[in-house]
Write an enzyme that holds these catalytic residues in place. Structure first.
Site, PDB file in Angstrom:
ATOM      1  CD  GLU B 170       0.762   0.351   3.072  1.00  0.00           C
ATOM      2  OE1 GLU B 170       0.714   1.600   3.035  1.00  0.00           O
ATOM      3  OE2 GLU B 170       1.744  -0.292   3.524  1.00  0.00           O
ATOM      4  CD  GLU B 313       7.371   1.934  -0.475  1.00  0.00           C
ATOM      5  OE1 GLU B 313       8.152   1.175  -1.087  1.00  0.00           O
ATOM      6  OE2 GLU B 313       7.624   3.128  -0.269  1.00  0.00           O
TER       7      GLU B 313
END
Lengths: 344, 344
Positions: B170, B313
């Site tokens: 994300e 991430e």
């Protein structure tokens, strides 16, 4: 007797790597121990932006007549069986090295069985098993030096092959006993705190193992201020070779990743012989063996993998190879915050 | 509204994998959590001897108007900046995916800026930032379902591409706040125990963040027994999409590796929606964010990497990919104890 110079940790390269990490397009420090690992690798190699395209695991095999007390899960003959298995690619370490794209070399430094002529084996046998140290010295001082020299030679060979990242592995039924003895003597911790289940023995056998190791230390009186004396009296051939390999790698500024409990004992010898080694080693996993944390604390190096492993062979060290690749890859490939348009 | 069937964990495949591990040429159990990981992967995939040749990280990006309270280290505009950076290959996650030989896909599910037409971006924007949940619901129930559906669709797309192992990542400035809210509501732990430094804010700002999240929960009164209500009221677009991606992967028996704190919150939603998800997720690292352990305990899944990371991430999840390869590779490539001549 042991002429080797360990270069100093390169503070300038480490600082340049840190400065680079601090401007990359991520929050400063957000990669935690991975950033410390990248900085550490810069300091060892002397390269602010290191990379490790050619990796190798060198596995040193040796036997221990202390295993004749039945302190292990399997018999001494398994050392040679596993050496044959590794040469055919059927061991855990072979599988892990294939994932990590790492070469594997198997070195006989002290296997009991005569393995002369075995295809693929690097034959450097110094003696056919370390002696039972509960009844006398495991090795002579000269034998210990010879084993250390084998390890150093393997590091030089790896450099000649173009290797840029190394790990030391081992195979030797019974080798948690000399490892526990070394760690106890060098750290001053009691044998009972550092000797564990090893290959998977039960509590009553652990008690016998502790007694046997304690007897060996009392009989041999290894001098903690003379690491070569400790290594010879209560160590073993592959432990000595691993220590030599770590020293040899550091001398050439090639990082050597330390595996678990047994590699930790070898690293403790290397550090005791050459205090500059303290900043030249990379930890990998935290082993299930209780004494492992004691030796890692003595070495002062962090671990990164929490897998509860207790297999040896260098397996934990090799699992770190791709993580090392990732840790240094960001130095080469990431944009900076400025590159992506950020002012802070 | 959410028609998805999670297949049961395949106990037979898991047992066959365990039996195989127990006869390999190593001491039984000596690979610790790595053996449990291999068994778990067998149960998820339904294959006693799974392998994962094609890996992919899908990164969902979304903004959060709760970030307008200044609870983050950087401004909201950084989400779009980083999306552009990831598409150009300059992020941490890109570097890690190259090491892991994993594809990367970037999906806009809720970025504030209009990124229509950005080359390489998968455009599935449901709304331009989740609303400030300290002043009302973050999303409508319909928007939450739409985001979940985006995630499920991305899992189906990954399967169509032949992917065998997935991770959800994300990017979303401010997304530790909705994550902390979700985890607090679902686990019953106080907000102060689960909200931390996020991107790297100092103690006084953490206090403001806790107050802001607490106000949002009090105002919205999310119903812990209705996970979709929790997700809509105090969640966010990319959190919903990640939860959908995890559900979608599990439905197709493709393991999805859970990253850190934010992925943990998404996993908690997935598990609350479908309790069968509890046995279908793989953990990766233990994040530096204090609430991470709380959510991993809620999920009941172990972590393997101790790196003190707090980047997000999907970075921690992707670091596990090579370790997963090693864990299952032994099932395929190792000799058995019998093969090497051992009778026991």
């Amino acid at each position: 007797m042991l002429e080797i110079t360990i270069p100093p940790f390169d503070e300038q390269a480490a600082q340049t790597a840190q400065e680079r990490l601090d401007v990359l397009a991520k929050l400063p420090g957000s990669l935690g121990k991975l950033e410390e690992l990248a900085v550490h690798l810069a300091g060892i190699t002397g390269q602010a932006c290191p990379s490790f395209p050619h990796k190798k695991l060198v596995l040193f095999a040796g036997d221990h007549d202390i295993a004749l007390h039945g302190l292990s899960f399997t018999g001494q003959e398994v050392t040679a069986m596993q050496v044959r298995n590794f040469l055919q690619g059927g061991g855990t370490i072979n599988a892990f090295c294939r994932t990590a794209h790492a070469d594997v070399q198997i070195v006989d430094v002290g296997v009991k069985e005569d393995l002369q002529g075995l295809a693929g084996l690097t034959q450097c046998n110094v003696m056919h098993a370390a002696h039972d140290f509960s009844q006398g010295a495991a090795m002579s001082r000269e034998q210990a030096v010879a084993c250390l020299s084998v390890g150093m030679a393997m590091a030089r060979q790896a450099q000649a092959e173009g290797c840029t990242l190394l790990a030391a592995g081992e195979m030797g039924i019974g080798n948690t006993s000399p490892s526990a003895a070394i760690i106890s003597v060098l750290t001053g911790q009691p044998v009972a705190a550092v000797a564990g289940m090893g290959s998977g023995i039960a509590a009553p056998m652990i008690q016998r193992k502790v007694e046997c190791i304690t007897r060996g230390i009392e009989l041999n009186q290894p001098n903690a201020a003379d690491p070569l004396d400790v290594l010879a009296k209560v160590g073993g051939t592959e432990l000595a070779a691993m220590a030599g390999f770590m020293l040899g790698g550091a001398a050439l500024r090639i990082p050597v990743v330390v595996d678990g409990f047994i590699a930790g004992a070898a690293a403790a010898i290397a550090v005791a012989l050459q205090p500059a080694m303290r900043s030249m080693l990379i930890g990998s996993h935290c082993s299930a063996e209780p004494g492992h944390q004691i030796v890692m604390d003595y070495l002062g190096i962090p671990t990164y993998l929490d897998l509860g492993m207790r297999l040896g062979e260098g397996t934990g060290a090799v699992l770190l190879f791709p993580i090392i690749d990732s840790a240094v890859r960001i130095l080469h490939e990431m944009k900076t915050r400025k590159d992506i348009g950020l002012s802070c």
